[in-house]
Enzyme design. Structure first.
Site, mmCIF file in Angstrom:
data_model
loop_
_atom_site.group_PDB
_atom_site.id
_atom_site.type_symbol
_atom_site.label_atom_id
_atom_site.label_comp_id
_atom_site.label_asym_id
_atom_site.label_seq_id
_atom_site.Cartn_x
_atom_site.Cartn_y
_atom_site.Cartn_z
ATOM 1 N N LYS A 22 49.639 55.450 18.709
ATOM 2 C CA LYS A 22 49.662 55.818 17.492
ATOM 3 C C LYS A 22 50.954 56.902 17.216
ATOM 4 C CE LYS A 22 45.932 56.266 15.020
ATOM 5 N NZ LYS A 22 44.467 56.749 15.196
ATOM 6 N N ARG A 92 43.530 63.085 14.687
ATOM 7 C CA ARG A 92 43.117 61.614 15.047
ATOM 8 C C ARG A 92 43.304 61.434 16.777
ATOM 9 N NH1 ARG A 92 43.647 57.953 10.047
ATOM 10 N NH2 ARG A 92 44.574 59.547 8.842
ATOM 11 N N GLY A 101 37.611 52.631 16.422
ATOM 12 C CA GLY A 101 36.597 52.980 16.226
ATOM 13 C C GLY A 101 35.777 53.822 17.428
ATOM 14 N N MET A 103 36.762 56.500 19.259
ATOM 15 C CA MET A 103 36.920 57.997 19.291
ATOM 16 C C MET A 103 36.896 58.718 17.858
ATOM 17 S SD MET A 103 39.201 58.511 22.765
ATOM 18 C CE MET A 103 40.472 57.448 21.760
ATOM 19 N N ARG A 336 50.439 49.534 14.080
ATOM 20 C CA ARG A 336 50.448 48.904 15.475
ATOM 21 C C ARG A 336 50.307 47.301 15.391
ATOM 22 N NH1 ARG A 336 44.119 50.975 15.486
ATOM 23 N NH2 ARG A 336 43.366 49.787 13.737
ATOM 24 N N HIS A 454 24.940 34.858 41.582
ATOM 25 C CA HIS A 454 25.000 33.381 41.771
ATOM 26 C C HIS A 454 24.977 32.660 40.343
ATOM 27 C CE1 HIS A 454 23.251 29.467 42.057
ATOM 28 N NE2 HIS A 454 23.786 29.367 43.218
ATOM 29 N N ARG A 560 33.567 24.310 47.447
ATOM 30 C CA ARG A 560 32.456 24.727 48.260
ATOM 31 C C ARG A 560 31.439 23.850 48.571
ATOM 32 N NH1 ARG A 560 32.752 28.720 43.219
ATOM 33 N NH2 ARG A 560 33.272 26.569 42.549
ATOM 34 N N ARG A 616 36.548 23.878 51.863
ATOM 35 C CA ARG A 616 35.934 25.141 52.604
ATOM 36 C C ARG A 616 34.839 24.390 53.211
ATOM 37 N NH1 ARG A 616 33.336 30.214 50.034
ATOM 38 N NH2 ARG A 616 31.877 28.850 49.640
ATOM 39 N N GLU A 743 38.684 36.997 54.080
ATOM 40 C CA GLU A 743 37.482 37.631 53.100
ATOM 41 C C GLU A 743 36.778 38.717 53.930
ATOM 42 O OE1 GLU A 743 34.755 34.495 51.994
ATOM 43 O OE2 GLU A 743 35.298 33.251 53.707
ATOM 44 N N SER A 762 43.698 31.860 52.226
ATOM 45 C CA SER A 762 43.378 32.087 50.856
ATOM 46 C C SER A 762 42.220 33.198 50.625
ATOM 47 C CB SER A 762 42.571 30.770 50.517
ATOM 48 O OG SER A 762 41.881 30.667 49.221
ATOM 49 N N GLY A 764 39.573 35.516 49.734
ATOM 50 C CA GLY A 764 38.247 35.270 49.333
ATOM 51 C C GLY A 764 37.953 36.874 48.815
ATOM 52 N N THR A 765 38.287 36.896 47.550
ATOM 53 C CA THR A 765 38.217 38.457 47.270
ATOM 54 C C THR A 765 36.757 38.988 46.663
ATOM 55 O OG1 THR A 765 39.070 37.693 44.903
ATOM 56 C CG2 THR A 765 40.722 38.803 46.335
ATOM 57 N N ASN A 766 35.768 37.691 46.695
ATOM 58 C CA ASN A 766 34.427 38.292 46.425
ATOM 59 C C ASN A 766 33.797 39.031 47.651
ATOM 60 O OD1 ASN A 766 34.930 37.008 44.067
ATOM 61 N ND2 ASN A 766 33.247 35.240 44.461
ATOM 62 N N CYS A 829 41.153 32.355 46.193
ATOM 63 C CA CYS A 829 40.128 31.366 45.572
ATOM 64 C C CYS A 829 38.958 32.260 45.320
ATOM 65 C CB CYS A 829 39.983 30.257 46.299
ATOM 66 S SG CYS A 829 39.194 31.099 47.994
ATOM 67 N N TYR A 849 49.732 30.806 45.187
ATOM 68 C CA TYR A 849 48.922 30.142 44.021
ATOM 69 C C TYR A 849 47.634 30.871 43.858
ATOM 70 C CZ TYR A 849 45.880 27.981 47.708
ATOM 71 O OH TYR A 849 44.900 27.829 48.649
#
Lengths: 874, 874
Positions: A22, A92, A101, A103, A336, A454, A560, A616, A743, A762, A764-766, A829, A849
């Site tokens: 703003k 503001r 909305g 703040m 904006r 899950h 999987r 996998r 992973e 690959s 496995g970021t989980n 993945c 990828y």
């Protein structure tokens, strides 16, 4: 000395990070020569300083505020607290990203017992002056001091009753004078001191209140949902008041340069004469469409339209403007880039290219990737939704709208769907055994679990609506009911889920099918031209693979295989394999699985039409395939022709304290290499089969959970031996590769070694997130809410890659992996593969990828394009 | 071209890594001009190559072997397979570190149907020649081809029976000729081909067999126990045969330059006339003490003694020699630094300093740190042990010897000990509730869990003997018995545990108290002079702290406050805290704990006499403090005056899928900051209390499980606020510091940030290993045995820091932490702090101190000294 305060005329749009959107835009518009009520911005750095100093505004900042104030007074020719020509301001918030909305705003600041007299004189309108004063006292008390507005409403309403009037406007100046006195007394009653009369005190206290509101629960929630870091802080804009409520030549309104709902290129908005902004919002009077202004005041309309067009051209984007007309003079209060629906976003972007306003590249940057989600799922009819009762709220785990009969088991779900019902599966939490039920259900509701539980992961993968972790709901699966807020819902009762908001409705709600216009395909095509990364999908069966292909996936990044193990007859063979007492017995059971598994892969290869397919190998701990309650165990024992005791003892032996950190992934293949051998047979034989029919599949075999080179080396040797023998016997050639998930933190840390054997990585970021942070997604839900409340986490690390920690591991793995194998293929993945900020990160660290659930493929395509436009890959 | 084969005369002791200890020493002795049967060494690199090439010796290596063979033949003037003067060799393994008895040896290689005739001629002893040949065929068949020796023994015994003789030596040359024919036939029967007649073939096959034996189960086990990497490989020594069995002027023996048992400076060993090495080992004839040789052959004795002395001086260490006298001529077959008991190691090191042979620094390097362990725990009487029956074997989790009555619960243990019994606590696995039972027991036996399971860690901390993870044992705690191999042991039956070998005996075994001589103290004093790191102890109570102080600990590096929460009345307050429904209720329960906790800290501070004490705040998930079976829950509910259902529901709410990755550590303090506040009060008030009495305690407050700066920031703010207020009110000054564990991978990766708040880091390498590898110590036991069998892991990462992966995280944290806080204090308090190789690693990466269980303090002191001697810190 740090400069914390900037006059609008010292600012421009490049200063957005420092001054908020703003503030930066007010500066920009000032320099464009537009009619802007003057003022100044207290920077986001001042906000950070305020928090660092233990929620105090220090003297340096105060001094700079008063200096800027003095300069502004000079420009507008008014003076704070003056009893002739008093200077009034609005205060503001304005963060780097717009948080509408979230703040607080204070209007009419500067009024006190003197200034109100001045205002009356200046405007020649005593009623207006005292009305402004009472509004200010209410707003200041409520917003700044936390004295509930209802205290003041009561006094106001009593006055109206006393006077026997209906409308606020029927009260006289004297009535309002009396009300002001009563309001001040009310303030004193709550605060124990007089309403502050020094406008400078008012100003500093108000600025503090805005800073404080950065950390209120609304703002916290909004930030988390929109991925806005707490550290950014908010700026505060102090702007001369202009009044739309000074009679019939005054007014106020909001306008969009295009229709934010459809994207049509039409001037859109509404306004009210003789009103302040809050009146428009309050909805007491019905605003008029902005186009009516052309008749009401053609000159102002023309001026406003010209300004709007100028701003749209200047910002090269659809603008959302607020304006006020004070006694026939137009002021722009803010502009904006306007929020818009996904359809509108696409249409506007494409139209602007057609209009020659922007390039295709710029158009691709105009659409928020995650917005596309709404184009891919059915939605509730907004009116029906409005009327429906919310019985609980959980996590918006997988978008979409679902209405159906409540059901509590996969089995019953299938039965009821066969009978023609639509159902919603409700479980305390889901497990792989529920998959079939999830697949037939309209939606899934769980009482436990987070965004990557899950239920959430599988539902997103299927494109099924899911609300997860609705903690208030107590589910009794055995007796087939759930209770929420004392009310019981039995099997067959209707509920509805909004997967985009996490809301649960206790009834049937009408849905409408979302339209996917041709603009969508057009923009995606442009996006594909600008991408450097491929986009693949995570898919475990032909249905999902086909869906992914239709959405533009260029391969499968994660199949999987365990998901294939649960269906019908094959689960029996899987269980036989698990209870096998010798390698021979195990191989016998595996031999039963082989043809089924082979058929699975044939279907996947065919669905992907020759695009790469990454398979996998078996990953979860084996106990996931066995039942856990006595009855089921007895049944299974009979089925497997072994004693209950024996089976039970096998199940107990498989019990793990921390299954996440247990016997799974590559560890299974080390203990039971024959499983990897069977899977290899299936992968290779299926590929030979489909290649006979003219495809050119090159399977990618992916070993999960590797943490040490020698694990991969051992299993790869088994795989290669098996594969090469089959290929040799087949007498045709087949290329395949063997790689690994990254992973486990140690895999990232020793990537230079692992790349000796791995032909691809690959991420496995989980799991990498779980192990890197040391908390499991199943358990973290319980304490993460405290983390958000206390600003320890800004965002869910399972939703967005934590770039500092987990991202560092990824960078280490990318750099070190390339040291060993220069052209190693690198992908992701994990769930993050479909998250736009994570996709951008993956682009920036150089992945080849990303792979995500089919319904996120278009999102990832767009995000990948935007990433490469912002930071082009060499 | 790589040189794979070295003549002894081309080698020296600097080439130990390449040629193994034996090969390098044979080279060294050759260059010293000692009487060494000549030969050559095939390098460890050839072994690695052999495995890399799929267990084949390539042509390059073969050629080099034959070249070296030809040169050696020339030197000794004999020819392979010659029928007049045949060349015979021994083929022995020799790794970088001595692995006695782990790999294979072949003697008399080179014999065939021709050469045996030659040998008979050359020695003029046909009987000897054919006896040598039959020994060779047996050894070659057994060791190289895997044809069991018993096949040959049967033939041999049949011959003796046929001839009616008792002793082997009673068989004639013709008998032996006949036996040789039968042996060759037996060989052909098994192998399907003739016994190899080409000595060169024999040689290559034998070398392969030695390489292969590097990977036999014995060798694998030995390597794992002794921390020897698989990658090292073994060398092979091919050495001209000399014969101790050529009549009464020949003989063979073994000698130590000092007594390996006591360390006395006396010539020690034994020998046999007219014998080969295997005869000494087989024990058919009783060898004579080496000192008898002085009478039997004074000249040879003198020569041998001179050589021994020369070698001891040369190697500056006690030597273990093998020698052979062939027809009155002495040959040295090998020398190496002799294995010795801990007592002997100390005495020898100190004596050698007194003798001026080595410096104090060198003496400190002479003692293996982990050997000291045996000096600190009672031992079994070796003779009694020999006779006792081993009923099972588990992990040697905590050293020592224990004999006692079997007991299955902590409660019964206490009762029986009160009645004067000594007990051994047997559990499937232990939990914190068992601590009291463990404390009173002589030893602990568990059926589940690894080297760092609860039982193992706590037992080592207490110095209590423990055998963990004895999988064969099935424990039924409820009915108080266990079953192993079909036999049942009830409460009250005697068993014994050897914590150093992991063996479990089904009876009472006599123990003897180990002597700790004054040498021990002397050497430790020297070690302390050379150390750069401090050594602290992990101790949670006054008993352990005092023990640690006595063992030379210079502070407490880890006080696990949760261990204090289990005793008697306080567990009730802890449970009240957990079930509290509001902050007020929780604070009320905490207020009950405060005085007890304060007293705990007073006792610790006093025991440590002003040394620093690091107090870790509550760490484990809360469910660990609650009972899990229905009866106990009902009792507790009554106790707490709440309903069973309510308590049960609380317990269910606390259930976690992966407790290791759950709500614990700093996460508890974020949810319940009042716990940290109570602990801070106790820490600070206790310190003020003891400082009044003249100590100068500076408490170190340690926050566990931090993964993100803001977690620490939040809790530290609570701690500092509480502490500073108490200190201010006390009107005396008190220094304290606040730091964190680095045990979450992300903490290491973001150490630069975390160091902004942390005044010290203490590496919690147990958790760091679990999370870095992605397996929990509770569950890994099930699959790690496969990992060892398949050479995927050489060693237990919970016993020795994994330097490649976990160590890299530590290095990142050290380097990055110092970027922010140059003089940050860095320690380790994981189990690894007492492991010598890990201590060395900690020294090398620059830690300030290590902390370990009290009984490992002397080990760590010595290891730290050795590390600094090897790699002095600037």
């Amino acid at each position: 000395m740090t400069k914390f305060v900037y006059l609008f005329k010292e600012s421009d749009q490049s200063m957005r990070n420092l001054l908020g959107g703003k503030g930066a835009n007010l500066g920009e518009m000032t320099s464009l020569g537009l009619p802007i009520p003057q003022g100044f911005t207290v920077s986001t750095e001042a906000c950070t300083k305020y928090y660092d100093d233990g929620q105090k505004i220090n003297d340096t900042i105060k001094k700079q505020v008063f200096d800027a104030l003095a300069k502004t007074e000079k420009v507008v020719g008014k003076t704070f607290g003056d009893n002739k020509n008093p200077f009034l301001v609005s205060v503001r918030s304005g963060a780097r990203k717009s948080m509408p909305g979230m703040m607080d705003t204070i209007l009419n600041l500067g009024l006190n017992d003197e200034a109100v007299v001045g205002l009356a004189k200046q405007t020649d309108n005593e009623r207006f002056a005292y009305d402004s004063y009472r509004r200010f006292i209410t707003m200041f008390s409520d917003v700044v001091m936390g004295i509930s507005k209802s205290n003041f409403d009561k006094i106001f309403d009593a006055k109206k009753e006393e006077k026997g009037v209906e409308l606020d406007t029927d009260l006289s100046a004297d009535d309002l004078k009396d009300i002001v006195e009563k309001f001040k007394a009310e303030y004193k009653k709550h605060q124990g001191e007089e309403f502050p009369q020094d406008p400078k005190d008012q100003l500093i206290i108000a600025i503090e209140a805005v800073f404080r509101s950065w950390d209120n629960p609304r703002a916290q929630y909004y930030r988390r949902m929109n991925n806005i870091p707490y550290e950014w802080g908010t700026a505060v804009n102090v702007q001369s008041m202009v009044f739309g409520n000074m009679g019939d030549t005054s007014g106020t309104g909001v306008a969009f340069t295009r229709n934010p709902s459809t994207g049509e290129n039409e001037f859109y908005g509404e306004y009210l004469f003789n009103a302040q902004g809050e009146d428009v919002v309050a909805g007491i009077r019905t605003p008029k469409p902005i186009t009516d202004l052309a008749d009401d005041n053609p000159e102002i309309y023309k001026q406003f339209q010209e300004i709007s067009q100028k701003l749209e051209k200047h910002y090269k984007d659809m603008q959302d403007l607020e304006f006020t007309i004070e006694k026939g003079k137009l002021y722009i209060l803010q502009t904006r880039n306007g929020k818009r629906t996904a359809q509108a976003a696409l249409k506007i972007a494409i139209d602007m290219v057609d209009e020659g306003l922007i390039t295709e590249k710029e158009a691709v940057l105009k659409v928020e990737p995650k917005q596309l989600d709404t184009l891919l799922h059915p939605q509730f009819d907004p009116e029906a939704l409005e009327a429906a009762e919310v019985i609980s709220t959980g996590l918006n785990a997988s978008p979409g709208a679902a209405t159906g009969k409540v059901v509590f088991s996969a089995k019953r779900a299938s039965e009821m769907v066969k009978d023609g019902d639509t159902v919603i599966l409700v479980r305390t939490e889901t497990s792989p055994e529920d998959i079939e039920g999830m697949a037939v259900a309209q939606g899934v509701l769980t009482a436990r679990g987070g965004m990557t539980s899950h239920a959430a992961v599988v539902a997103r993968g299927m494109g099924t609506c899911c609300v997860a972790g609705a903690h208030e709901i107590k589910v009794n699966e055995d007796e087939a009911y759930f209770i929420v807020k004392g009310k019981r819902y039995n099997e067959g009762d209707f509920i509805s889920l909004d997967g985009s908001t996490g809301k649960v409705y206790g009834e049937k709600v009408k849905t409408i099918k979302a339209k996917v216009s041709g603009d969508f395909a057009k923009l995606m095509k442009w996006a594909d031209n600008f991408r450097a990364m491929d986009v693949r999908a995570n898919a475990d069966n032909q249905r999902d693979a086909k869906q992914a292909y239709d959405f533009g996936a260029e391969g499968i990044g994660l199949c999987r295989t365990e998901h294939m193990f649960f269906e019908g007859t094959r689960i029996k063979a899987v269980r036989e394999m698990i209870v096998a007492k010798s390698v021979e017995e195990r191989e016998k059971a595996l031999a039963k699985l082989l043809p089924m598994q082979q058929q699975d892969f044939i279907e996947l290869y065919e669905a992907m039409q020759g695009f790469p397919v990454t398979i996998r190998y078996l990953d979860p701990p084996l106990h996931e395939f066995l039942p856990s309650d006595e009855k089921d165990i007895r049944e299974l024992a009979e089925d497997l022709n072994i004693s209950y005791e024996e089976l039970n003892s096998t199940i107990n032996d498989l019990h793990e304290t921390n299954p996440m950190l247990g016997h799974r992934g590559v560890r299974l293949s080390i203990t039971y290499p024959e499983i990897a051998v069977m899977q290899t047979r299936a992968v290779i034989e299926a590929a030979l089969e489909v290649n006979k029919k003219g495809l050119n599949v090159k399977p990618e075999i992916m070993i999960p959970l590797v943490g040490e080179l020698k694990e991969l080396k051992y299993v790869k040797a088994e795989v290669v031996k098996t594969a090469d023998e089959i290929i040799k016997n087949s007498k045709v050639d087949l290329e395949y590769s063997v790689g690994t998930m990254i992973e486990i933190p140690r895999a990232a840390l020793t990537a230079e070694e692992i790349a000796k054997e791995a032909e691809f990585f690959s991420f496995g970021t989980n799991d990498l997130t779980q192990m890197g942070f040391g908390f499991s997604r199943d358990d973290a839900g319980k304490f993460l809410s405290d983390y958000y409340d206390k600003n320890i986490f800004d965002e869910d690390p399972f939703a967005h890659i934590d770039q500092k920690g987990i991202g560092r591991l990824m960078k280490i793995a990318v750099e070190d992996g390339r040291k060993t194998r220069k052209d190693i293929k690198l992908g992701i993945c994990g769930e993050h593969g479909g998250d736009p900020t994570s996709v951008e990160f993956c682009h920036n660290i150089g992945l080849s990828y990303v792979s995500c659930s089919p319904f996120r493929v278009p999102i990832a395509r767009l995000a990948a394009a935007q990433a490469n436009i912002k930071n082009p890959r060499k």
